[in-house]
Scaffold this motif. Structure first.
Motif, PDB file in Angstrom:
ATOM      1  N   GLU A 129      36.707  40.419  41.665  1.00 24.44           N
ATOM      2  CA  GLU A 129      35.464  41.191  41.728  1.00 24.44           C
ATOM      3  C   GLU A 129      34.742  41.185  40.389  1.00 24.44           C
ATOM      4  O   GLU A 129      33.508  41.062  40.334  1.00 24.44           O
ATOM      5  N   SER A 130      35.496  41.298  39.299  1.00 20.72           N
ATOM      6  CA  SER A 130      34.894  41.285  37.958  1.00 20.72           C
ATOM      7  C   SER A 130      34.235  39.941  37.672  1.00 20.72           C
ATOM      8  O   SER A 130      33.136  39.882  37.110  1.00 20.72           O
ATOM      9  N   HIS A 131      34.916  38.849  38.066  1.00 23.71           N
ATOM     10  CA  HIS A 131      34.342  37.515  37.847  1.00 23.71           C
ATOM     11  C   HIS A 131      33.070  37.323  38.670  1.00 23.71           C
ATOM     12  O   HIS A 131      32.086  36.749  38.184  1.00 23.71           O
ATOM     13  N   VAL A 132      33.082  37.791  39.918  1.00 20.72           N
ATOM     14  CA  VAL A 132      31.898  37.650  40.766  1.00 20.72           C
ATOM     15  C   VAL A 132      30.725  38.421  40.158  1.00 20.72           C
ATOM     16  O   VAL A 132      29.590  37.917  40.104  1.00 20.72           O
ATOM     17  N   SER A 133      31.002  39.643  39.692  1.00 17.64           N
ATOM     18  CA  SER A 133      29.940  40.442  39.065  1.00 17.64           C
ATOM     19  C   SER A 133      29.373  39.730  37.845  1.00 17.64           C
ATOM     20  O   SER A 133      28.145  39.711  37.631  1.00 17.64           O
ATOM     21  N   ALA A 134      30.258  39.123  37.049  1.00 15.63           N
ATOM     22  CA  ALA A 134      29.803  38.408  35.853  1.00 15.63           C
ATOM     23  C   ALA A 134      28.954  37.195  36.223  1.00 15.63           C
ATOM     24  O   ALA A 134      27.928  36.919  35.589  1.00 15.63           O
ATOM     25  N   VAL A 135      29.367  36.469  37.266  1.00 16.31           N
ATOM     26  CA  VAL A 135      28.611  35.287  37.709  1.00 16.31           C
ATOM     27  C   VAL A 135      27.224  35.696  38.194  1.00 16.31           C
ATOM     28  O   VAL A 135      26.207  35.087  37.822  1.00 16.31           O
ATOM     29  N   LEU A 136      27.169  36.738  39.020  1.00 10.06           N
ATOM     30  CA  LEU A 136      25.878  37.203  39.537  1.00 10.06           C
ATOM     31  C   LEU A 136      24.955  37.642  38.408  1.00 10.06           C
ATOM     32  O   LEU A 136      23.757  37.349  38.412  1.00 10.06           O
ATOM     33  N   LYS A 170      40.837  42.790  41.979  1.00  7.57           N
ATOM     34  CA  LYS A 170      39.945  43.448  41.022  1.00  7.57           C
ATOM     35  C   LYS A 170      39.402  42.441  40.014  1.00  7.57           C
ATOM     36  O   LYS A 170      38.221  42.495  39.632  1.00  7.57           O
ATOM     37  N   THR A 171      40.238  41.516  39.583  1.00  6.67           N
ATOM     38  CA  THR A 171      39.787  40.487  38.642  1.00  6.67           C
ATOM     39  C   THR A 171      38.772  39.565  39.297  1.00  6.67           C
ATOM     40  O   THR A 171      37.781  39.159  38.680  1.00  6.67           O
ATOM     41  N   GLU A 201      35.467  28.525  38.888  1.00  7.56           N
ATOM     42  CA  GLU A 201      36.439  28.436  39.982  1.00  7.56           C
ATOM     43  C   GLU A 201      36.125  29.467  41.059  1.00  7.56           C
ATOM     44  O   GLU A 201      36.117  29.156  42.255  1.00  7.56           O
ATOM     45  N   VAL A 202      35.901  30.709  40.622  1.00 10.49           N
ATOM     46  CA  VAL A 202      35.597  31.780  41.569  1.00 10.49           C
ATOM     47  C   VAL A 202      34.290  31.489  42.297  1.00 10.49           C
ATOM     48  O   VAL A 202      34.180  31.678  43.517  1.00 10.49           O
ATOM     49  N   LYS A 239      40.440  38.414  48.728  1.00  7.43           N
ATOM     50  CA  LYS A 239      41.907  38.372  48.763  1.00  7.43           C
ATOM     51  C   LYS A 239      42.414  36.928  48.744  1.00  7.43           C
ATOM     52  O   LYS A 239      43.425  36.623  48.114  1.00  7.43           O
ATOM     53  N   GLU A 240      41.719  36.049  49.461  1.00  3.44           N
ATOM     54  CA  GLU A 240      42.117  34.638  49.491  1.00  3.44           C
ATOM     55  C   GLU A 240      41.937  33.991  48.120  1.00  3.44           C
ATOM     56  O   GLU A 240      42.781  33.196  47.683  1.00  3.44           O
ATOM     57  N   ILE A 241      40.861  34.336  47.442  1.00  2.00           N
ATOM     58  CA  ILE A 241      40.623  33.797  46.100  1.00  2.00           C
ATOM     59  C   ILE A 241      41.696  34.289  45.141  1.00  2.00           C
ATOM     60  O   ILE A 241      42.233  33.522  44.333  1.00  2.00           O
ATOM     61  N   ALA A 242      41.999  35.574  45.234  1.00  2.00           N
ATOM     62  CA  ALA A 242      43.023  36.149  44.358  1.00  2.00           C
ATOM     63  C   ALA A 242      44.360  35.439  44.536  1.00  2.00           C
ATOM     64  O   ALA A 242      45.047  35.104  43.564  1.00  2.00           O
TER      65      ALA A 242
END
Length: 244
Positions: free
Chosen positions: A216-223, A213-214, A190-191, A202-205
């Protein structure tokens, strides 16, 4: 686990003969399944005024186990089901409630209500037995109408999602396996899509009812999982796979 009939007070009660059912005289018993309390509260406020809408919310649940417990206990006519839930997602709820869906005397029917408009999410829950799929941009009046249509046995989809289902069931070929995409959780997908569409954190949140913060964590995990360096590479990756 919290009380599975949280916030309803009427869970498990049989449908009453004198329910007003709104102006049309219709009445339907509904369970809300979504892991965001604020969203459940908003839906309850929008559709749950039984005298006006004919919709009686008889139970709520926030994860897969709780959902199965509530649905089994209350035997609603329609379940509003989020696709992404702790414990295995909406597909797992459908799998475990299959006997209730196939009950000829009192079938429980499912209508997916999700922020996701991804083809694999739509197809997954329809294959699992849901009678329809609408996104969370739907208006209250349209949602109420969709609930009654599903109660009557109709299939209901948000307009652009119907094509996914038609395409999927018109083909006898199994969809190709994407090992890279399979490494991602449903929430990470989804992210990923929202990032690729140009949404800010902010829009995604706000759209997913999670913190920045969540996100950002998901984006880091995806990358990390996809071995990409930044959101521009991520966007190209998603576009190449037609995920945007």
């Amino acid at each position: 686990m919290s009380d599975p009939t949280e916030g309803t007070g009427t869970a498990g009660a049989p449908e009453t003969a004198n329910a007003s059912g709104g102006e049309s005289g219709r009445h339907v018993r509904v369970v809300l399944v979504d892991d965001h309390r604020m969203f459940r509260t908003g839906v309850q406020a929008e559709i749950g005024q039984t005298e006006q809408t004919g919709v009686e919310v008889v139970g709520e649940a926030a994860d897969v186990d709780q959902a199965v417990t509530v649905i089994t206990a209350t035997r609603p006519e329609v379940v509003l089901l989020d696709v992404h839930l702790p414990g295995g997602g909406g597909v797992e709820v459908l799998r475990r409630c299959a006997p209730l869906m196939s009950d000829a005397q009192q079938p429980v029917r499912f209508l997916a209500l999700s922020v996701s408009d991804a083809a694999e999410d739509v197809i997954g829950v329809i294959r699992g037995g849901a009678r329809g799929y609408v996104t969370k941009t739907i208006t209250g009046a349209d949602l109420i109408n969709s609930i009654f249509r599903v109660q009557e046995g109709d299939a209901v989809f948000s307009p652009r999602l119907a094509g996914f289902v038609l395409d999927a069931f018109a083909s006898t070929d199994a969809p190709p396996v994407d090992e890279d995409l399979d490494r991602l959780t449903q929430r990470e997908r989804e992210v990923l899509r929202l990032i690729a569409r140009g949404y800010a954190y902010k829009e995604i949140a706000k759209q997913l009812f999670i913190s920045v913060k969540t996100v950002e964590s998901h984006v880091s995990a995806v990358l990390r999982k996809l071995q990409l360096s930044n959101r521009h590479e991520l966007t190209r990756w998603a576009t190449a796979r037609r995920l945007v």
